[in-house]
Design an enzyme around this catalytic site. Structure first.
Site, PDB file in Angstrom:
ATOM      1  N   HIS A 116       0.817  -1.225   0.000  1.00 23.16           N
ATOM      2  CA  HIS A 116       0.000   0.000   0.000  1.00 23.16           C
ATOM      3  C   HIS A 116       0.851   1.277   0.000  1.00 23.16           C
ATOM      4  O   HIS A 116       0.298   2.382   0.015  1.00 23.16           O
ATOM      5  CB  HIS A 116      -0.938   0.033   1.204  1.00 23.16           C
ATOM      6  CG  HIS A 116      -1.954  -1.066   1.208  1.00 23.16           C
ATOM      7  ND1 HIS A 116      -2.795  -1.308   0.141  1.00 23.16           N
ATOM      8  CD2 HIS A 116      -2.258  -2.010   2.143  1.00 23.16           C
ATOM      9  CE1 HIS A 116      -3.571  -2.348   0.416  1.00 23.16           C
ATOM     10  NE2 HIS A 116      -3.264  -2.801   1.619  1.00 23.16           N
ATOM     11  N   ASP A 151      -2.563 -10.724  -2.076  1.00 24.08           N
ATOM     12  CA  ASP A 151      -3.162 -10.168  -0.866  1.00 24.08           C
ATOM     13  C   ASP A 151      -4.630  -9.840  -1.162  1.00 24.08           C
ATOM     14  O   ASP A 151      -4.991  -9.549  -2.305  1.00 24.08           O
ATOM     15  CB  ASP A 151      -2.410  -8.899  -0.468  1.00 24.08           C
ATOM     16  CG  ASP A 151      -2.774  -8.400   0.915  1.00 24.08           C
ATOM     17  OD1 ASP A 151      -2.037  -8.703   1.867  1.00 24.08           O
ATOM     18  OD2 ASP A 151      -3.813  -7.700   1.042  1.00 24.08           O
ATOM     19  N   HIS A 153      -6.255  -7.285  -0.330  1.00 17.39           N
ATOM     20  CA  HIS A 153      -6.441  -5.859  -0.622  1.00 17.39           C
ATOM     21  C   HIS A 153      -5.694  -5.501  -1.902  1.00 17.39           C
ATOM     22  O   HIS A 153      -4.645  -6.074  -2.189  1.00 17.39           O
ATOM     23  CB  HIS A 153      -5.909  -5.015   0.543  1.00 17.39           C
ATOM     24  CG  HIS A 153      -6.586  -5.310   1.848  1.00 17.39           C
ATOM     25  ND1 HIS A 153      -6.089  -6.225   2.750  1.00 17.39           N
ATOM     26  CD2 HIS A 153      -7.738  -4.822   2.368  1.00 17.39           C
ATOM     27  CE1 HIS A 153      -6.909  -6.283   3.795  1.00 17.39           C
ATOM     28  NE2 HIS A 153      -7.915  -5.448   3.600  1.00 17.39           N
ATOM     29  N   ASP A 238      -4.692 -12.822   3.711  1.00 18.07           N
ATOM     30  CA  ASP A 238      -5.977 -12.283   4.176  1.00 18.07           C
ATOM     31  C   ASP A 238      -7.136 -12.565   3.224  1.00 18.07           C
ATOM     32  O   ASP A 238      -8.265 -12.140   3.491  1.00 18.07           O
ATOM     33  CB  ASP A 238      -5.876 -10.784   4.508  1.00 18.07           C
ATOM     34  CG  ASP A 238      -5.081  -9.993   3.494  1.00 18.07           C
ATOM     35  OD1 ASP A 238      -4.714 -10.552   2.442  1.00 18.07           O
ATOM     36  OD2 ASP A 238      -4.826  -8.796   3.754  1.00 18.07           O
TER      37      ASP A 238
HETATM   38 ZN   LIG Z   1      -4.190  -7.152   2.850  1.00 12.94          ZN
END
Ligand SMILES: [Zn+2]
Length: 335
Positions: A116, A151, A153, A238
């Site tokens: 991120h 991931d 996200h 995740d």
């Molecule tokens: Zn994540």
């Protein structure tokens, strides 16, 4: 080969934060118990020059000099944060150089995560973009790099860093609509980089069958056409059905299969140059057993997996897959 440093356990963003030292401790303990914590090397920190290939100087200076502060409300900075984040970036860099040099898979077990973190921002528990630093280092050596971001996200930081870069293929599977909100199928990159950003925006409930279909019809066909010289995996756990932060439903066996398929693709097509870097994942047992399963696969072994429920056997993500194919057919030959 594993790159790891116990100093990664010293990083505590804030008390009771979900991105906590036990995540990494759980993986390492399980690898040790299985006799898989082998050929472990200590990392050196990434240098200023290596960081500046992906981050602006002003942002690097900000994280280094902030003292106590925040890069976003959930991502606190402390006086020691910069050193540990540069060590994590250095670890992925080292694993990648070793994989390229030796022609064998490498694993970087790091905290904090990185995907991120963008050119001039951090957030989502990330400060410096570990995988991007390693990818940019390979690009500087003239190599084409594929980043597979599994991931849950979207890796907005990695996407932004390489959006206009045709030497880096960025492929992300993620739950669309949760943090950070980016990553629709229609985002294919910018300028010269159009077609080298591939987003597969899954919805809640997507799991084993959806990921398998994405690998069959998008990820592997594009990898084969792109012909990377090294493959980096941003591996967050995740998207697991036990993860408390998201609503994706991968099982442990499907996770291990997905990563192993990437390793097998790299073995066939780019000389075993395959690197895995830990990103997110917040269920300790899921983290431990998926990593154990992946490392066991490298060693030609298997380990028992406990979290095996299949919650998506029909391919709930077929709509997302179709949307991605539609957006990417301009650039790639997809069925
Ligand atoms: Zn994540």
């Amino acid at each position: 080969m594993i790159v790891y440093d116990s100093r990664f356990l010293d990083h505590v963003p804030s008390p009771f934060h979900v991105e906590r030292p036990d995540r990494l401790r759980s993986i390492v303990d399980r690898l040790r118990r299985e006799g898989l914590f082998l050929d472990v090397q200590m990392p050196a920190p990434a240098t200023e020059e290596e960081l500046r290939r992906v981050h602006r100087e002003s942002y690097v200076d900000l994280v280094r000099n902030l003292g106590e502060g925040f890069v976003d409300p959930e991502t606190a900075v402390h006086p020691g944060t910069f050193d540990i984040a540069t060590l994590a970036a250095g670890a992925v860099l080292q694993a990648t150089r070793a994989a390229v040099r030796d022609g064998r898979p490498a694993l970087a077990l790091v905290r904090p995560p990185g995907h991120h973190a963008g050119p001039d921002y951090g957030g989502g528990f990330c400060y410096l973009n570990n995988v991007a630093v390693a990818a940019a280092d390979q690009v500087a050596s003239g190599r084409r790099v594929a980043i597979l971001d599994y991931d849950a996200h979207h890796g907005n930081g990695t996407r932004d860093i390489f959006a206009a870069e045709p030497s880096v293929l960025y492929v992300s599977t993620h739950q669309y609509g949760i943090y950070p909100g980016t990553g629709p199928a229609e985002d294919v990159g910018e300028g010269e980089g159009r077609g080298f950003t591939v987003n597969i925006p899954f919805s809640a409930g997507c799991g084993d069958a959806s990921y398998r279909a994405a690998l069959d019809t998008i990820v592997e066909p594009i990898l084969t056409q792109f012909r990377p010289e090294v493959v980096l995996v941003s591996l967050g756990i995740d998207a697991h059905y036990r993860d408390p932060l998201t609503s994706l439903t991968l099982s442990s066996p499907a996770y291990v299969e997905m990563v192993s398929r990437g390793a097998e693709w790299a073995a066939r097509s780019c000389g075993h140059r395959f690197v895995i870097a830990l990103e997110g994942g917040y269920h300790l047992e899921a983290l431990a057993e998926v990593f154990a399963g992946v490392v066991a696969h490298f060693e030609g072994r298997t380990v028992p997996l406990a979290l095996t429920e299949v919650l998506d056997d029909k391919g709930r993500g077929l709509e997302a897959i179709e949307a991605t194919k539609k957006a990417q057919r301009e650039f790639w030959n997809l069925r």
